[in-house]
Design an enzyme around this catalytic site. Structure first.
Site, mmCIF file in Angstrom:
data_model
loop_
_atom_site.group_PDB
_atom_site.id
_atom_site.type_symbol
_atom_site.label_atom_id
_atom_site.label_comp_id
_atom_site.label_asym_id
_atom_site.label_seq_id
_atom_site.Cartn_x
_atom_site.Cartn_y
_atom_site.Cartn_z
ATOM 1 N N HIS A 161 1.689 4.649 -2.767
ATOM 2 C CA HIS A 161 1.777 6.102 -2.576
ATOM 3 C C HIS A 161 3.085 6.630 -3.158
ATOM 4 C CE1 HIS A 161 -1.839 6.541 -0.300
ATOM 5 N NE2 HIS A 161 -1.438 5.831 0.728
ATOM 6 N N HIS A 192 0.832 -1.200 0.000
ATOM 7 C CA HIS A 192 0.000 0.000 0.000
ATOM 8 C C HIS A 192 0.878 1.266 0.000
ATOM 9 C CE1 HIS A 192 -3.632 2.299 1.550
ATOM 10 N NE2 HIS A 192 -2.649 3.112 1.871
ATOM 11 N N GLU A 193 1.848 1.280 0.889
ATOM 12 C CA GLU A 193 2.688 2.483 0.987
ATOM 13 C C GLU A 193 3.502 2.691 -0.289
ATOM 14 O OE1 GLU A 193 2.036 4.510 3.272
ATOM 15 O OE2 GLU A 193 0.907 3.114 4.526
#
Ligand SMILES: *[C@@H]1O[C@H](CO)[C@@H](O)[C@H](O)[C@H]1NC(C)=O
Ligand SMILES: *[C@@H]1O[C@H](CO)[C@@H](O)[C@H](O)[C@H]1NC(C)=O
Ligand SMILES: *[C@@H]1O[C@H](CO)[C@@H](O)[C@H](O)[C@H]1NC(C)=O
Ligand SMILES: [Zn+2]
Length: 701
Positions: free
Chosen positions: A493, A489-490
């Site tokens: 980003h 997920h990170e």
């Protein structure tokens, strides 16, 4: 066993980071003379300093503030009839572009620096910069010049036009166009709201009520939980009304009466006192919003977001809620039957949900998560993530060696476009936990890509902070599955930031609309549940050729989706409460709660005697009217997944389209338009509902 609610967030550093910044002849360049400071290799296009001392941080902060005042004064001095882009907007854009990485350099040390002094200096810098930039955003003189520029109607390109609109909004949302008496009133409202929020939080923190139980009352609790409890003088076990003790009991305790007692007491936690505070807060927030010209507080909050109005949020929540009712009702009747079988009891309340969901999962499949962990050594996960992004988005990650970092375990990667080999950006990756380091997970921008000024284009530089722990000294670090998802997920980003091609620093960072910025990362999380991509990230630590089995993947996905109906309904309920109370001028919160609960929770009433508005930290400390954001991004991410990727996860054509149409524009265009254009239609809730309902319960056991 106690659920640690992992905080995943992008740190935007409230005011300071997203804000302002400078032009020519920098005081700062003296301090930042890189040729002297870089001991190791220089990074082209990167002006991030990773190893500032405490005094350097302080000096840099001084000069940022000095320079910014100089530019603001300059803009304020422009005669209104002479206000043009070149002397009003351009200096502000340049300032922002130049100062952004310097500000971030001052701030990020707070989270990762190895020395206390440096972290403290960085925290001080944050306070000073924050209040400085807040003050800047209230400058009436600057606002007047900007408005004069707007009135002249000079032609602007679309991104510059959007920039000016946002700039004007920044001032107006801070009261810059109010009369001075109204402005005073606004400041006083802000002060009262902060005071009440603090009181609310303090009441929560100082509450140390506990319940006492015999060991028999707590049948079903794991021995290490029982061992962790304090005892009363008479030898009973103390359970404090804190989530880390209450939630495990609701999930594991076999005694229905205990669960009910714990749930009820927890639900009364800060009682009448905090309810009154919350009701007062709601009234003040309403006044605040109407003072600024909004019809209610929820509209004020929604305006700078993808949703734009609270009506849109309501419609969204109601639609998703209705579409999930059937599923939630089926899940509930499944759990009811289970309770009759186990306890011979036909009553069923909110307090039974966590326990029976866990029991049902246990009965429907058995998945040992400690075994799953053995398949995810950190190095393998990391290289798998890079491989997936390479295949999907045409990006290549290459480690950059011999550069200065703040700790020897920190890695730096350059990211290039695989076909053209163009350098797109850098990412610092700080994965392992250590003393004094930020204990959560986050991604922040250290430098934004931008090319709106004459200066050469800057490239994005990102920092990813994670909190992996080394379990045994010479074995590889192994990741829990939830952390694998978290890391993935990170990295999304990071990729979002690196692929952003907006020309204004304001739109090329991570401070995009808060209900939009999570969509790409939520979308990519789906890759963690499909065997074709999990295989790329996993391998048993003793034999890496053995990756997670197809069977395990199926179970992990099932575990994600099982009882989604009930879980989502609970979330939606809170989001609705949050929207409703912030759309009214004054409200009886308890009555609202009682009335709405059975409607949303497929007939289940609010647990008798509870006052749930009394322990909602979110509603009090400023996540107000934003509760819907998480669900909103999950739903639209699922829409994209279902319509573009579901059948071909590593299709580079689809990946590049996503990269070019969603990631590249960043914040330079309206997110709703970006999404609609990409999908070829308006975003819809259907994909989400389909995914949740297709992966549901067996109809009969
Ligand atoms: C301030 O500006 C906004 C937007 O331009 C407008 O809606 C509002 O009425 C203005 N307020 C005052 C007091 O002029
Ligand atoms: C950072 O700078 C300090 C002093 O300026 C120096 O002692 C230290 O070795 C540097 N750290 C790294 C990792 O280069
Ligand atoms: C981060 O890791 C440390 C060390 O393992 C641990 O004590 C801490 O609780 C972790 N932080 C969070 C938020 O989980
Ligand atoms: Zn996120």
């Amino acid at each position: 066993m106690a659920k640690v609610n992992k905080v995943r967030r992008i740190v935007a550093f409230s005011g300071a980071a997203a804000l302002t910044a400078v032009v020519v002849n920098f005081v700062i360049s003296i301090i930042l003379d890189q040729s002297k400071k870089w001991k190791k290799r220089d990074l082209p296009g990167c002006c991030v300093r990773v190893n500032l001392s405490a005094s350097e941080i302080q000096k840099l902060t001084d000069s940022i503030i000095y320079k910014s005042n100089e530019i603001y004064d300059l803009v304020a001095s422009i005669p209104l009839e002479e206000a043009i882009y070149a002397n009003v907007i351009a200096p502000l854009v340049d300032l922002e572009e130049y100062q952004y990485p310097l500000i971030q350099c001052c701030l990020f040390h707070k989270m990762v620096a190895t020395s206390d002094d440096v972290r403290k200096a960085s925290a001080d810098a944050e306070r000073r910069l924050d209040s400085h930039f807040q003050m800047c955003r209230k400058r009436e003189d600057v606002y007047c010049v900007i408005k004069a520029f707007v009135r002249r109607g000079e032609w602007l390109g679309p991104e510059a036009k959007r920039y000016v609109q946002y700039l004007v909004k920044d001032y107006e949302r801070n009261g810059a166009n109010l009369s001075s008496s109204k402005r005073k009133e606004m400041e006083s409202l802000k002060f009262q709201m902060e005071k009440l929020s603090l009181e609310y939080i303090q009441n929560l923190a100082k509450n140390d009520n506990f319940l006492s139980f015999s060991e028999k009352d707590l049948t079903g609790m794991p021995p290490q939980f029982i061992k962790s409890l304090d005892k009363t003088e008479s030898g009973d076990l103390k359970v404090f009304l804190k989530s880390y003790q209450v939630l495990p009991i609701l999930e594991y305790c076999k005694v229905g009466a205990t669960r009910k007692f714990v749930a009820t007491s927890y639900g009364q936690k800060c009682g009448q006192e905090n309810l009154i505070i919350l009701e007062k807060l709601v009234q003040l927030r309403h006044k605040f919003a109407t003072l600024l010209g909004y019809s209610n507080y929820a509209d004020f909050v929604a305006e700078p977001r993808m949703a734009k109005t609270s009506t849109k949020v309501f419609e969204f929540l109601e639609e998703v809620s209705n579409k999930l009712s059937h599923l939630a009702a089926r899940e509930l009747s499944f759990l009811r039957k289970l309770k009759v079988e186990e306890e011979g009891d036909t009553s069923f309340g909110m307090e039974d949900i966590p326990y029976y969901i866990r029991r049902a999962k246990e009965l429907l499949f058995n998945l040992d998560l400690s075994e799953v962990r053995e398949y995810f050594p950190l190095n393998l996960v990391l290289s798998g993530i890079f491989k997936i992004f390479q295949d999907l988005f045409g990006l290549s990650f290459v480690e950059v060696k011999d550069v200065e970092v703040w700790h020897e375990t920190v890695l730096l990667y350059s990211i290039r476009d695989s076909s053209s080999n163009e350098l797109l950006g850098y990412v610092y990756v700080d994965l392992l936990s250590r003393d004094g380091k930020f204990g959560h997970t986050c991604v922040l921008s250290l430098q934004n890509g931008c090319s709106s000024t004459k200066v050469a284009r800057k490239i994005p530089v990102t920092l990813l902070i994670f909190n992996c722990t080394k379990q045994i000294d010479d074995a590889p670090v192994m990741m829990r599955f939830t952390d694998v998802i978290g890391l993935f997920h990170e990295f999304c980003h990071v990729v979002h930031h690196i692929c952003n091609r907006a020309s204004f620093s304001r739109f090329s960072g991570l401070g995009l609309e808060a209900d939009f910025v999570e969509i790409p990362a939520q979308l990519l999380e789906n890759w963690c549940y499909e065997s074709i991509s999990i295989e790329m990230m996993s391998g048993h630590y003793e034999d890496i050729t053995k990756s997670v089995t197809m069977e395990m993947c199926k179970l992990l996905k099932k575990k994600r989706d099982l009882f989604s109906g009930l879980k989502l309904k609970q979330e939606i309920f809170l989001c609705l409460i949050d929207q409703i109370i912030h759309s009214s001028d004054s409200i009886d919160i308890l009555e609202l709660w009682n009335h709405l609960h059975p409607k949303v929770m497929v007939g289940l009433p609010l647990l008798d005697g509870t006052k749930p508005g009394s322990y909602l930290p979110r509603a009090a400390i400023g996540y107000d009217a934003t509760c819907y954001s998480q669900l909103w991004s999950e739903v639209y991410a699922a829409d994209i997944f279902a319509s573009k990727f579901q059948d071909d996860l590593l299709n580079q054509h689809s990946g590049l389209q996503f990269r070019n149409k969603i990631l590249a524009p960043g914040g330079s265009r309206d997110p709703y338009d970006i999404l609609s254009e990409y999908l070829g239609r308006e975003p819809s809730t259907r994909g989400f509902i389909d995914i949740k309902t297709s992966n549901s319960l067996p109809s009969e056991r």
